[in-house]
Scaffold this active site. Structure first.
Site, PDB file in Angstrom:
ATOM      1  N   ASN A 149      29.527 -27.486  -2.467  1.00  0.00           N
ATOM      2  CA  ASN A 149      30.549 -28.473  -2.098  1.00  0.00           C
ATOM      3  C   ASN A 149      30.712 -28.477  -0.579  1.00  0.00           C
ATOM      4  OD1 ASN A 149      34.049 -28.289  -1.805  1.00  0.00           O
ATOM      5  ND2 ASN A 149      33.037 -30.183  -2.374  1.00  0.00           N
ATOM      6  N   GLY A 150      31.056 -29.645  -0.043  1.00  0.00           N
ATOM      7  CA  GLY A 150      31.359 -29.728   1.381  1.00  0.00           C
ATOM      8  C   GLY A 150      30.501 -30.735   2.125  1.00  0.00           C
ATOM      9  N   GLY A 151      31.100 -31.840   2.559  1.00  0.00           N
ATOM     10  CA  GLY A 151      30.411 -32.800   3.423  1.00  0.00           C
ATOM     11  C   GLY A 151      29.291 -33.594   2.774  1.00  0.00           C
ATOM     12  N   MET A 163      41.479 -32.791  -5.333  1.00  0.00           N
ATOM     13  CA  MET A 163      41.991 -33.198  -4.015  1.00  0.00           C
ATOM     14  C   MET A 163      43.466 -33.540  -4.143  1.00  0.00           C
ATOM     15  SD  MET A 163      38.846 -35.599  -2.621  1.00  0.00           S
ATOM     16  CE  MET A 163      38.427 -36.298  -4.238  1.00  0.00           C
ATOM     17  N   MET A 164      44.293 -32.841  -3.377  1.00  0.00           N
ATOM     18  CA  MET A 164      45.733 -33.072  -3.429  1.00  0.00           C
ATOM     19  C   MET A 164      46.057 -34.505  -3.034  1.00  0.00           C
ATOM     20  SD  MET A 164      46.943 -30.326  -4.593  1.00  0.00           S
ATOM     21  CE  MET A 164      48.704 -30.632  -4.395  1.00  0.00           C
ATOM     22  N   ARG A 204      35.714 -36.167  -0.610  1.00  0.00           N
ATOM     23  CA  ARG A 204      36.254 -37.377   0.027  1.00  0.00           C
ATOM     24  C   ARG A 204      35.382 -38.601  -0.185  1.00  0.00           C
ATOM     25  NH1 ARG A 204      36.678 -34.728   5.715  1.00  0.00           N
ATOM     26  NH2 ARG A 204      35.070 -33.445   4.724  1.00  0.00           N
ATOM     27  N   LYS A 213      36.766 -21.836  -7.397  1.00  0.00           N
ATOM     28  CA  LYS A 213      36.318 -22.631  -6.240  1.00  0.00           C
ATOM     29  C   LYS A 213      36.779 -21.890  -4.997  1.00  0.00           C
ATOM     30  CE  LYS A 213      36.160 -27.309  -4.324  1.00  0.00           C
ATOM     31  NZ  LYS A 213      36.623 -27.127  -2.944  1.00  0.00           N
ATOM     32  N   GLN A 220      42.631 -27.401 -12.339  1.00  0.00           N
ATOM     33  CA  GLN A 220      42.608 -26.388 -11.283  1.00  0.00           C
ATOM     34  C   GLN A 220      44.000 -25.797 -11.088  1.00  0.00           C
ATOM     35  OE1 GLN A 220      42.352 -26.892  -6.869  1.00  0.00           O
ATOM     36  NE2 GLN A 220      40.389 -25.826  -7.094  1.00  0.00           N
ATOM     37  N   CYS A 268      41.894 -23.331  -0.812  1.00  0.00           N
ATOM     38  CA  CYS A 268      42.834 -24.168  -0.061  1.00  0.00           C
ATOM     39  C   CYS A 268      43.371 -23.392   1.147  1.00  0.00           C
ATOM     40  CB  CYS A 268      43.985 -24.614  -0.955  1.00  0.00           C
ATOM     41  SG  CYS A 268      45.133 -25.716  -0.099  1.00  0.00           S
TER      42      CYS A 268
END
Length: 330
Positions: A203-205, A10-11, A226, A131, A62, A92
């Site tokens: 991945n995701g949520g 995560m940036m 997150r 990814k 990454q 991204c």
């Protein structure tokens, strides 16, 4: 390598300080760097970009890029720095990333991606992974997604981390791209059915241990994003319930163990706020959480933070009688 649960790149989040902090909570999750651009590694300050604390391991690097030559060189440099895996970012969706021709826009050019991965694999003995998203713009049918993965399989990629949303290129902000395109977990489940011998990470949520357990019934691993940043003590629940590790530190223990690292980093010129900003969510859901956030925000997450305040942080924690349990992250 155990990829059962990992923390997403995560940036502006998963820098070396965040990874050290998370590793104090969890010994078993695989951690990822922020995306680092291949050209920056080849032409910039390699030590500043890539150096990390040995305590962070296992940790994956990454990369972002679309030049087979530059990616291969960055891969070799990453291996030399001691990373455990090299991952190529194909997910991204930001305009800046697309302008530089890497990230999710590369889904439009699977043969170029295959060339990049071929060179990366030739440059290292480490696992090379990708990814990606399930599609982009109006291209979101499963057949196209399946074909994209099939092309990458042919060059020897066997681990695929799938963010189960499509990317809206140039139309949504990165934040909108994390929320608006609907999640299609069934695409990832079907991919695992179609490629049973490959490692498929979803991945995701994903925000809870219960959800992780559900996904692990149909995939090989779960990557959380997150939720790991905003509620980091979720990793303690994962340690206990996924990895069967009962030797999990309390939140207070984590801060106590972080203090020597902070003092060491301050001597090297690191600013206090660069480290402590990552700990804002540590007491999420606990009594005293609002005090913790306020105290950090006012005293330790400002640019000119008084470094002497770190000597008194445990007094603040104990005085406010935070819950000392190692229970749920809430």
């Amino acid at each position: 390598m155990n990829r059962k649960v990992s923390v997403a790149p995560m940036m502006d989040c998963t820098d070396r300080h965040e990874r050290y902090f998370l590793r104090l909570i969890s010994k078993n999750t695989l951690l990822y760097t922020e995306m680092v651009v291949d050209e920056a590694i080849n032409r910039g300050d390699k030590k500043k970009l890539l150096e990390f604390n040995i305590e962070e391991k296992p940790v994956a690097l990454q990369l972002g890029g679309s030049s087979p030559k530059l990616l291969a060189s960055a891969t070799k440099i990453g291996e030399d720095f001691g990373y455990d895996e090299i991952n190529l970012n194909l997910g991204c969706p930001s305009r800046k990333v697309e302008k530089n021709k890497f990230g999710a826009c590369l889904m439009k050019e699977p043969n170029l991606v295959a060339d990049c991965l071929t060179e990366m694999k030739a440059a290292t003995k480490l696992p090379v992974t990708i990814k990606t998203r399930i599609g982009y713009d109006n291209v979101e049918d499963y057949e196209n997604f399946h074909n994209f993965i099939s092309i990458l399989k042919k060059v020897g990629i066997t681990t695929f981390i799938i963010h189960a949303r499509k990317a809206m290129l140039g139309k949504f902000t990165p934040k909108q791209n994390l929320n608006i395109p609907p999640l299609k977990y069934d695409y990832v489940y079907k991919l695992k059915q179609d490629f049973p011998d490959d490692e498929i990470i979803i991945n995701g949520g994903i925000t809870s241990v219960k959800e992780i357990k559900t996904h692990l019934e149909k995939t090989d691993g779960v990557m959380i994003g997150r939720a790991a940043y905003h509620t980091p003590y979720l990793l303690a629940d994962i340690e206990r319930e996924i990895f069967n590790n009962e030797n999990v530190p309390s939140r207070q223990d984590v801060i106590e163990q972080l203090i020597p690292y902070v003092k060491s980093e301050l001597k090297k010129g690191t600013r206090l706020n660069q480290i402590m900003r990552h700990t804002l969510g540590l007491f999420h859901g606990q009594s005293g959480a609002s005090f913790w956030k306020r105290y950090l925000s006012e005293n330790m997450c400002v640019r000119d933070a008084d470094v002497k305040k770190i000597d008194h942080i445990m007094d603040k924690v104990k005085f406010n009688n935070f819950d000392r349990s190692v229970g749920t992250s809430a």
